[in-house]
Design a protein around this motif. Structure first.
Motif, PDB file in Angstrom:
ATOM      1  N   HIS A  45      40.381  45.799  51.157  1.00  0.00           N
ATOM      2  CA  HIS A  45      39.137  45.146  50.720  1.00  0.00           C
ATOM      3  C   HIS A  45      38.978  45.368  49.209  1.00  0.00           C
ATOM      4  N   VAL A  46      38.953  44.296  48.436  1.00  0.00           N
ATOM      5  CA  VAL A  46      39.015  44.393  46.976  1.00  0.00           C
ATOM      6  C   VAL A  46      37.802  45.130  46.415  1.00  0.00           C
ATOM      7  N   GLU A  47      36.579  44.705  46.822  1.00  0.00           N
ATOM      8  CA  GLU A  47      35.383  45.366  46.304  1.00  0.00           C
ATOM      9  C   GLU A  47      35.340  46.838  46.712  1.00  0.00           C
ATOM     10  N   ALA A  48      35.870  47.152  47.901  1.00  0.00           N
ATOM     11  CA  ALA A  48      35.902  48.545  48.332  1.00  0.00           C
ATOM     12  C   ALA A  48      36.845  49.358  47.450  1.00  0.00           C
ATOM     13  N   CYS A  49      37.994  48.775  47.091  1.00  0.00           N
ATOM     14  CA  CYS A  49      38.928  49.464  46.182  1.00  0.00           C
ATOM     15  C   CYS A  49      38.247  49.773  44.850  1.00  0.00           C
ATOM     16  N   PHE A  50      37.547  48.797  44.319  1.00  0.00           N
ATOM     17  CA  PHE A  50      36.867  48.977  43.039  1.00  0.00           C
ATOM     18  C   PHE A  50      35.744  50.014  43.165  1.00  0.00           C
ATOM     19  N   ALA A  71      44.442  42.405  42.514  1.00  0.00           N
ATOM     20  CA  ALA A  71      43.896  41.385  43.414  1.00  0.00           C
ATOM     21  C   ALA A  71      43.061  40.356  42.668  1.00  0.00           C
ATOM     22  N   GLY A  72      42.873  40.593  41.333  1.00  0.00           N
ATOM     23  CA  GLY A  72      42.203  39.587  40.511  1.00  0.00           C
ATOM     24  C   GLY A  72      40.747  39.848  40.220  1.00  0.00           C
ATOM     25  N   LEU A  73      40.207  41.032  40.495  1.00  0.00           N
ATOM     26  CA  LEU A  73      38.795  41.318  40.223  1.00  0.00           C
ATOM     27  C   LEU A  73      38.642  41.713  38.745  1.00  0.00           C
ATOM     28  N   PRO A  74      37.960  40.897  37.926  1.00  0.00           N
ATOM     29  CA  PRO A  74      37.881  41.175  36.482  1.00  0.00           C
ATOM     30  C   PRO A  74      37.285  42.541  36.145  1.00  0.00           C
ATOM     31  N   ASP A  75      36.197  42.943  36.830  1.00  0.00           N
ATOM     32  CA  ASP A  75      35.614  44.253  36.551  1.00  0.00           C
ATOM     33  C   ASP A  75      36.619  45.373  36.806  1.00  0.00           C
ATOM     34  N   ALA A  76      37.413  45.224  37.862  1.00  0.00           N
ATOM     35  CA  ALA A  76      38.428  46.228  38.175  1.00  0.00           C
ATOM     36  C   ALA A  76      39.534  46.216  37.127  1.00  0.00           C
ATOM     37  N   GLN A  77      39.865  45.026  36.616  1.00  0.00           N
ATOM     38  CA  GLN A  77      40.877  44.944  35.562  1.00  0.00           C
ATOM     39  C   GLN A  77      40.417  45.692  34.312  1.00  0.00           C
ATOM     40  N   ALA A  78      39.119  45.531  34.000  1.00  0.00           N
ATOM     41  CA  ALA A  78      38.576  46.250  32.845  1.00  0.00           C
ATOM     42  C   ALA A  78      38.634  47.751  33.077  1.00  0.00           C
ATOM     43  N   LEU A  79      38.239  48.204  34.259  1.00  0.00           N
ATOM     44  CA  LEU A  79      38.257  49.635  34.566  1.00  0.00           C
ATOM     45  C   LEU A  79      39.684  50.170  34.567  1.00  0.00           C
ATOM     46  N   TYR A  80      40.597  49.401  35.137  1.00  0.00           N
ATOM     47  CA  TYR A  80      41.993  49.831  35.196  1.00  0.00           C
ATOM     48  C   TYR A  80      42.557  49.971  33.775  1.00  0.00           C
ATOM     49  N   GLY A  81      42.274  48.993  32.937  1.00  0.00           N
ATOM     50  CA  GLY A  81      42.743  49.084  31.550  1.00  0.00           C
ATOM     51  C   GLY A  81      42.163  50.288  30.837  1.00  0.00           C
ATOM     52  N   TYR A  82      40.890  50.540  31.072  1.00  0.00           N
ATOM     53  CA  TYR A  82      40.230  51.690  30.439  1.00  0.00           C
ATOM     54  C   TYR A  82      40.887  52.996  30.877  1.00  0.00           C
ATOM     55  N   LEU A  83      41.165  53.116  32.184  1.00  0.00           N
ATOM     56  CA  LEU A  83      41.775  54.351  32.685  1.00  0.00           C
ATOM     57  C   LEU A  83      43.205  54.511  32.184  1.00  0.00           C
ATOM     58  N   LEU A  84      43.924  53.414  32.065  1.00  0.00           N
ATOM     59  CA  LEU A  84      45.287  53.492  31.526  1.00  0.00           C
ATOM     60  C   LEU A  84      45.278  53.913  30.059  1.00  0.00           C
ATOM     61  N   ALA A  85      44.165  53.618  29.370  1.00  0.00           N
ATOM     62  CA  ALA A  85      44.070  53.979  27.949  1.00  0.00           C
ATOM     63  C   ALA A  85      43.547  55.390  27.737  1.00  0.00           C
ATOM     64  N   ALA A 120      38.979  40.475  29.705  1.00  0.00           N
ATOM     65  CA  ALA A 120      38.216  39.810  28.650  1.00  0.00           C
ATOM     66  C   ALA A 120      38.372  38.294  28.746  1.00  0.00           C
ATOM     67  N   GLN A 121      39.591  37.823  29.015  1.00  0.00           N
ATOM     68  CA  GLN A 121      39.833  36.376  29.141  1.00  0.00           C
ATOM     69  C   GLN A 121      39.072  35.778  30.316  1.00  0.00           C
ATOM     70  N   ALA A 122      38.786  36.622  31.308  1.00  0.00           N
ATOM     71  CA  ALA A 122      38.025  36.144  32.464  1.00  0.00           C
ATOM     72  C   ALA A 122      36.523  36.148  32.190  1.00  0.00           C
ATOM     73  N   GLY A 123      36.142  36.497  30.952  1.00  0.00           N
ATOM     74  CA  GLY A 123      34.728  36.508  30.582  1.00  0.00           C
ATOM     75  C   GLY A 123      33.990  37.761  31.000  1.00  0.00           C
ATOM     76  N   CYS A 124      34.717  38.825  31.258  1.00  0.00           N
ATOM     77  CA  CYS A 124      34.098  40.078  31.709  1.00  0.00           C
ATOM     78  C   CYS A 124      33.722  40.927  30.491  1.00  0.00           C
ATOM     79  N   PRO A 125      32.450  41.203  30.263  1.00  0.00           N
ATOM     80  CA  PRO A 125      32.062  42.031  29.111  1.00  0.00           C
ATOM     81  C   PRO A 125      32.720  43.407  29.131  1.00  0.00           C
ATOM     82  N   GLN A 126      32.878  43.977  30.341  1.00  0.00           N
ATOM     83  CA  GLN A 126      33.538  45.280  30.423  1.00  0.00           C
ATOM     84  C   GLN A 126      34.981  45.199  29.928  1.00  0.00           C
TER      85      GLN A 126
END
Length: 595
Positions: free
Chosen positions: A84-89, A136-150, A170-176
């Motif tokens: 479940h994508v939202e559950a993973c996030f 899985a394509g969740l923009p907020d999770a992509q932002a969090l994942y990038g932050y943690l990788l950094a 960011a390209q998906a329009g996610c402020p995070q």
């Protein structure tokens, strides 16, 4: 057919998806949330992943069921493990913060984590779950994942991949995502902050979208000129928005800028204190230390030494070195707390361990003050005193004070009263309160310098204006006797009050004597009795003697001969010979009065 039976039949004929939607609607209604949760629980137990996620959220929020972090985590982990994508996030976010109830507010803290959870918080596991949701394509999770990788633990860091995932978000329009891009740049060790125009533009987009953390970072860039022209007004604007959003460092910086730009304006000072208090109470040690400075220096809207102690202690307990030293000085001076050399030495020791050079020299001075006291530990006995001369010659006023003390007492060097007076004057001129007091005493006694009553009174009163109890008592005595200037009994009374409130028993006795009559202040025997009582309780033998007299003769209230004898006996034990005669007289009168 009854309506309830009809509805039951309709619901029973629904598809699983329909029953799930109906249960969610029930959960959202306060009067049916328990029924909604019960139905979702049945579906979750049967393996419906979407229901497992909803059950997890219900447990975490306490909707339709008593709140339980343990059960919430267990069901969230189960849903995430099923993809479940939202559950993973959500699970990733949960694993990045302390468990609910760390402050003791939640009695349902888990004693063991659910199966599959080894620790909480766990940034490594959080990175794993954020990565699953990101892929899985969740923009907020992509932002969090990038932050943690950094910025995450070394074992998961991947700066190149961090940039890719932040850019996707960011390209998906996610402020995070914009924020994560900016953070990734600012954390890069090989790039000066603000040197990447794309990252600065991303930060601006995130700030304008309302992310408080981005607003704070943009304020930093404007204040420090990182990639942008220095602009204090813009920095203040962004700090204000971030502070309102609850960002603790922003609250502190905004408070500082209000102080800096307010130029003593009372409204600006009050606003600055408000924000600094919020930051300090949220754990910002710099804000707490600054509040201590405002109160200690009398610049707060309603300054107070007790407030200074509170804020310095808060910062000191978070290992703020300067706050440790300032707290020690308040203990030395008895400002806001009773004078306590042992507490002062402990806080100076802590400041010195934290690397505060001035604290090291202050600590040496406290050791000099106790040179006749056996050291508490072998390490203290073996510790050499530092050489203060080099630091004093370089302009360090505290080192100048310590050098003066050393030269005055001949500790660690040959005694040299003239040199001691010279260095003490330098330290006093630089604002070292203890030096002002010592220099006044030197001028009184003519130690190493020609005696000058007027100059002695000047320096003693400068030290007394900062609340140093010893200086208050000496300055009061000078005003009382007209030494170095005109007699001023009202002024002496004020200085005695400051010393008494700092816990000095001799000042309490002097207040009782002044209020008792014979001075140029209105007599008030009720006040005299009050201060004699406080002085007696503080252990001052003369106050004990006068309290015994007052109680024996009923000078400010009813006669209490039993208490009078008690305090006179205490005064006798304290060496007041007149108390012995008084006590003998009372006992003789009692014998004559006996049948």
């Amino acid at each position: 057919m009854p309506v309830r039976k009809l509805l039951s039949g309709l619901i029973g004929g629904m598809t699983p998806a329909g029953r799930f939607r109906h249960a969610c609607r029930l959960l959202e209604r306060a009067d049916h949330s328990v029924r909604g949760f019960a139905r979702l629980g049945q579906m979750a137990g049967s393996g419906m992943v979407a229901a497992q996620y909803q059950v997890a959220c219900a447990y975490l929020d306490g909707i339709g069921v008593p709140r339980s972090p343990l059960e919430g985590m267990r069901w969230m982990h189960r849903a995430a493990s099923a993809g479940h994508v939202e559950a993973c996030f959500s699970l990733a976010l949960m694993l990045l913060v302390d468990p609910p109830g760390q402050d003791g507010a939640d009695s349902l803290l888990p004693t063991a984590w659910p199966e599959g959870i080894d620790a909480w918080p766990d940034p490594v596991a959080a990175t794993h779950w954020a990565g699953q949701a990101a892929r899985a394509g969740l923009p907020d999770a992509q932002a969090l994942y990038g932050y943690l990788l950094a910025t995450g633990p070394e074992s998961v860091r991947d700066p190149e991949a961090a940039g890719i995932w932040c850019a996707r978000a960011a390209q998906a329009g996610c402020p995070q995502g914009d924020l994560a891009l900016a953070v990734n740049h600012l954390c890069a060790p090989d790039q000066p902050p603000g040197s990447n125009p794309g990252a600065v533009a991303a930060l601006l987009r995130a700030a304008e979208s309302g992310l408080p953390t981005a607003q704070y970072m943009l304020g930093l860039l404007h204040e420090r000129g990182w990639g942008l022209s220095p602009d204090a007004a813009e920095a203040e604007k962004w700090y204000a928005r971030a502070a309102a959003g609850g960002v603790r460092p922003a609250q502190a910086r905004y408070g500082v800028m209000l102080l800096r730009n307010g130029r003593g304006n009372s409204r600006a000072i009050m606003a600055a204190e408000t924000w600094l208090r919020r930051a300090a109470l949220a754990g910002d040690r710099e804000a707490a230390a600054l509040l201590g400075d405002l109160h200690a220096c009398g610049k707060a809207a309603l300054p107070g030494d007790h407030e200074a102690v509170t804020w310095y202690r808060m910062a000191a307990e978070h290992d703020h070195a300067v706050a440790c030293r300032m707290l020690a000085l308040l203990y030395i001076q008895g400002r806001g707390v009773a004078s306590d050399p042992d507490q002062a030495r402990d806080w100076l020791q802590r400041a010195a361990v934290l690397g505060d050079v001035a604290a090291m020299t202050d600590l040496a001075a406290t050791l000099l003050d106790r040179r006749d006291t056996p050291p508490a530990t072998p390490a203290q006995a073996a510790a050499p005193l530092p050489d203060f001369r080099a630091m004093a010659q370089a302009g360090d006023p505290v080192a100048a004070f310590n050098l003066a003390v050393s030269l005055h007492r001949g500790v660690g060097c040959a005694a040299d009263p003239a040199q001691a007076a010279m260095w003490m004057e330098r330290a006093a001129e630089a604002g070292v309160v203890n030096a002002q007091y010592w220099y006044g005493r030197m001028l009184l006694a003519g130690e190493g310098i020609s005696a000058s009553p007027s100059q002695a009174r000047h320096w003693l009163e400068r030290a007394a204006s900062h609340g140093l109890p010893e200086a208050c008592i000496a300055a009061a005595q000078a005003r009382l006797e007209g030494y170095g200037g005109p007699r001023d009994h009202a002024g002496a009374l004020a200085f005695y009050h400051r010393a008494a409130e700092a816990g000095r028993g001799e000042a309490m006795f002097s207040l009782g004597a002044m209020y008792g009559g014979g001075h140029d202040v209105p007599p008030d025997r009720t006040q005299a009795l009050h201060w004699f009582t406080r002085g007696a309780q503080a252990g001052n033998a003369l106050a004990q003697f006068m309290l015994g007299r007052y109680l024996a003769q009923g000078l400010a209230g009813p006669v209490d001969r039993a208490q009078a004898r008690h305090w006179l006996a205490q005064a006798v034990a304290g060496g007041v010979t007149a108390a012995s005669a008084e006590l003998d007289g009372m006992m003789l009168a009692d014998d004559h009065a006996a049948p």
